[in-house]
Enzyme design. Structure first.
Site, mmCIF file in Angstrom:
data_model
loop_
_atom_site.group_PDB
_atom_site.id
_atom_site.type_symbol
_atom_site.label_atom_id
_atom_site.label_comp_id
_atom_site.label_asym_id
_atom_site.label_seq_id
_atom_site.Cartn_x
_atom_site.Cartn_y
_atom_site.Cartn_z
ATOM 1 N N GLY A 34 30.587 -122.184 -64.142
ATOM 2 C CA GLY A 34 31.498 -121.793 -65.604
ATOM 3 C C GLY A 34 31.992 -120.376 -65.234
ATOM 4 O O GLY A 34 31.735 -119.900 -64.112
ATOM 5 N N ASN A 43 27.394 -129.739 -64.180
ATOM 6 C CA ASN A 43 27.896 -131.148 -64.263
ATOM 7 C C ASN A 43 29.470 -131.116 -64.538
ATOM 8 O O ASN A 43 29.757 -132.147 -64.757
ATOM 9 C CB ASN A 43 27.153 -131.792 -65.287
ATOM 10 C CG ASN A 43 27.704 -131.315 -67.003
ATOM 11 O OD1 ASN A 43 28.267 -130.384 -67.022
ATOM 12 N ND2 ASN A 43 27.061 -132.161 -67.915
ATOM 13 N N THR A 87 32.388 -128.609 -68.743
ATOM 14 C CA THR A 87 33.369 -127.374 -68.798
ATOM 15 C C THR A 87 33.480 -126.308 -67.758
ATOM 16 O O THR A 87 34.540 -125.509 -67.792
ATOM 17 C CB THR A 87 32.892 -126.542 -70.197
ATOM 18 O OG1 THR A 87 31.653 -125.991 -69.923
ATOM 19 C CG2 THR A 87 32.896 -127.517 -71.454
ATOM 20 N N ASP A 100 23.330 -132.858 -64.227
ATOM 21 C CA ASP A 100 23.272 -132.618 -65.873
ATOM 22 C C ASP A 100 21.840 -132.076 -66.136
ATOM 23 O O ASP A 100 20.905 -132.815 -65.927
ATOM 24 C CB ASP A 100 23.535 -133.779 -66.482
ATOM 25 C CG ASP A 100 23.427 -133.759 -68.175
ATOM 26 O OD1 ASP A 100 22.710 -132.633 -68.547
ATOM 27 O OD2 ASP A 100 23.874 -134.424 -68.783
ATOM 28 N N VAL A 101 21.792 -130.586 -66.542
ATOM 29 C CA VAL A 101 20.479 -130.297 -66.712
ATOM 30 C C VAL A 101 19.651 -130.720 -67.679
ATOM 31 O O VAL A 101 18.474 -130.488 -67.963
ATOM 32 C CB VAL A 101 20.699 -128.610 -66.719
ATOM 33 C CG1 VAL A 101 21.214 -128.218 -68.182
ATOM 34 C CG2 VAL A 101 19.285 -127.858 -66.497
ATOM 35 N N LEU A 153 14.310 -132.647 -63.838
ATOM 36 C CA LEU A 153 15.170 -131.467 -63.134
ATOM 37 C C LEU A 153 14.264 -131.464 -61.673
ATOM 38 O O LEU A 153 13.043 -131.285 -62.211
ATOM 39 C CB LEU A 153 15.174 -130.327 -63.706
ATOM 40 C CG LEU A 153 16.491 -129.465 -64.149
ATOM 41 C CD1 LEU A 153 16.077 -127.980 -64.550
ATOM 42 C CD2 LEU A 153 17.624 -129.888 -63.253
ATOM 43 N N LYS A 188 22.005 -130.790 -76.947
ATOM 44 C CA LYS A 188 21.318 -131.344 -75.783
ATOM 45 C C LYS A 188 20.969 -130.296 -74.723
ATOM 46 O O LYS A 188 19.769 -130.029 -74.288
ATOM 47 C CB LYS A 188 21.633 -132.732 -75.309
ATOM 48 C CG LYS A 188 21.465 -133.607 -75.942
ATOM 49 C CD LYS A 188 22.088 -135.082 -75.611
ATOM 50 C CE LYS A 188 21.151 -135.446 -74.048
ATOM 51 N NZ LYS A 188 21.755 -136.998 -73.546
ATOM 52 N N GLY A 197 10.609 -126.094 -67.666
ATOM 53 C CA GLY A 197 9.484 -126.445 -67.074
ATOM 54 C C GLY A 197 9.560 -126.335 -65.324
ATOM 55 O O GLY A 197 8.662 -126.297 -64.899
ATOM 56 N N TYR A 240 26.031 -124.975 -81.932
ATOM 57 C CA TYR A 240 25.879 -124.154 -80.688
ATOM 58 C C TYR A 240 24.798 -123.103 -81.332
ATOM 59 O O TYR A 240 24.011 -122.832 -80.260
ATOM 60 C CB TYR A 240 27.392 -123.589 -80.609
ATOM 61 C CG TYR A 240 27.140 -122.497 -79.331
ATOM 62 C CD1 TYR A 240 27.023 -122.659 -78.069
ATOM 63 C CD2 TYR A 240 27.428 -121.243 -79.462
ATOM 64 C CE1 TYR A 240 26.733 -121.876 -76.968
ATOM 65 C CE2 TYR A 240 27.479 -120.133 -78.712
ATOM 66 C CZ TYR A 240 27.137 -120.680 -77.119
ATOM 67 O OH TYR A 240 27.204 -119.707 -76.139
#
Ligand code: UDP
Length: 317
Positions: A12, A34, A37, A58-59, A63, A93, A104, A147
Site C-alpha cells: 500500500g 492481498n 487496495t 489475505d491477513v 497466518l 475483518k 497471534g 473503519y
C-alpha cells in the site's frame, strides 16, 4: 543475520514506504498484501532485493510465516473513505480478524508488534486539537464506522495482548498523510484534487469546504513510525502534521500549484465527515523527539510531480 520484519499491507501507500525504510535500515522485510487496495507497482523496485520478499496473502486467513520474526507492522486495511465504503466487511475483518491473526503470529514468534491506527478513532472530534487522551466521538453504526470501529477494536485487542500475554506492542495513530504512491483514484481529497486539476476537470469540494484537515508528508510520517517502533512507549502516539487547513483553501493551493483553469464546484458532504482534525503531537515530541518538518508547499510539489508522471505515462494509477 539481519533482523526480520513482517509488514502487512506492505504494497500500500504507507506500507511500501515502510518496506523501503526497513530494507534501508538493514532488515530482511517480508511484505504481505492481498493487493485489494495495495499495488504491486509500489514495491516493484524491491523485487529481487536479497532482503525483500513479497507474499500475496489475505491477513484475515490463518497466518504462517517460516523462520524468526523480530517485528510485525500491521498496516493492512483499506484506508480511504471511498475504499472502505466499497469494502465495508473486508475493512471490519482486516481490523478485527486480521489484527487478531497478526497478533497471534507476533506472540508465537515473540516479535514486537506495531499497529497502524488512525485519527479516525477520534471520529468527529469535540476536542481540538486531538490529544491521545481524548476518547473520541464515533458513530458506531454510521457508514464510516466500519473503519473507525475496526481500528478502535484493533487498539483494544493490541492492549489486551500487551496486558494479558505481555506482548511488546506499539500503536501509532496516523493523521492524514500524502505523498508519492497514493492511488490517484482512491477518492481522497488530495489525489482527487490533483488529478482534477491536471486534467482540467472541475474540483469537487464536499460541503462548503470549511471542514479542516492537517496533512503530513509521507517521509515525516515514516520517520515518526520508525522512531516509535524503536522506542519503548506502549500507549498510542499521534503522528501527523499539526498545520491545519480548510479543504477549500487546500483545493485552492492545489489549483494554484498546477496553474490549472479548473473551476471549484460544491457537492454534498458525505455522512459523518469530521468537521475538524488536527493532531496534538506533543507526546510524539516528548517520547520520540519527533515533529513534522516538511512544509506543505514542498511536499505538494513532490507529490504533484508523481501524479503528473503517472498521468502522462498513462499507466494505471
Ligand atoms: N473531500 C472533498 N472532495 C473530494 C474528496 C474529499 O471535498 O473529492 C473532502 C472530504 O469530504 C473530507 C476531506 O476532503 O472533508 C478529506 O477527505 P479524505 O477522503 O481525503 O480523508 P478523510 O480525512 O475524510 O479521511
Amino acid at each position: 543475520m539481519p533482523e526480520r520484519a513482517l509488514i502487512t499491507g506492505g504494497a500500500g501507500f504507507l506500507g511500501s514506504h515502510l518496506c523501503d525504510r526497513f530494507v534501508k535500515e538493514g532488515y530482511h522485510v517480508i511484505c504481505m498484501d492481498n493487493l485489494s487496495t495495495g499495488r504491486a507497482e509500489n514495491i516493484q523496485h524491491l523485487i529481487g532485493h536479497e532482503r525483500f520478499e513479497f507474499i500475496k496473502y489475505d491477513v484475515t486467513e490463518y497466518l504462517h510465516v517460516g523462520g524468526e520474526l523480530d517485528i510485525i507492522l500491521h498496516f493492512a486495511s483499506p484506508a480511504s473513505p471511498v475504499d472502505y465504503l466499497e469494502m465495508p466487511i473486508q475493512t471490519l475483518k482486516v481490523g478485527s480478524l486480521g489484527t487478531h491473526k497478526a497478533l497471534g503470529l507476533a506472540k508465537e514468534k515473540e516479535a514486537r508488534f506495531l499497529l497502524a491506527s488512525t485519527s479516525e478513532v477520534y471520529g468527529d472530534p469535540q476536542i481540538h486539537p486531538q490529544p491521545e487522551s481524548y476518547w473520541g466521538n464515533v458513530n458506531p453504526i454510521g457508514v464510516r464506522g466500519v473503519y473507525d470501529e475496526a481500528k478502535r477494536f484493533a487498539e483494544a485487542l493490541v492492549m489486551a495482548y500487551h496486558r494479558y500475554h505481555n506482548l511488546d506492542t506499539r500503536i501509532v495513530r496516523i493523521f492524514n498523510t500524502y505523498g508519492p504512491r497514493m492511488r490517484i483514484d482512491d477518492g481522497r481529497a488530495l489525489p482527487t484534487f490533483m488529478s482534477q486539476a491536471l486534467r482540467g476537470e472541475d474540483i469537487t469540494i464536499y460541503g462548503d469546504g470549511s471542514q479542516t484537515r492537517s496533512f503530513c508528508y509521507v517521509d515525516d510520517l515514516i520517520e515518526g513510525i520508525y522512531r516509535l517502533a524503536n522506542s519503548d512507549y506502549i500507549e498510542p502516539v499521534n503522528i501527523g502534521n499539526p498545520e491545519e487547513i480548510s479543504i477549500l483553501e487546500f483545493a485552492r493551493e492545489i489549483v494554484n500549484l498546477t496553474g490549472s483553469s479548473s473551476k471549484i464546484v460544491f457537492k454534498d458532504l458525505p455522512i459523518d465527515d469530521p468537521k475538524v482534525r488536527q493532531p496534538d503531537t506533543s507526546l510524539a515530541e516528548k517520547v520520540l523527539g519527533w515533529k513534522a518538518k516538511e512544509n506543505r508547499s514542498e511536499g505538494l510539489k513532490t507529490t504533484l510531480d508523481y501524479f503528473r508522471s503517472k498521468i502522462s505515462d498513462r499507466q494505471p494509477v
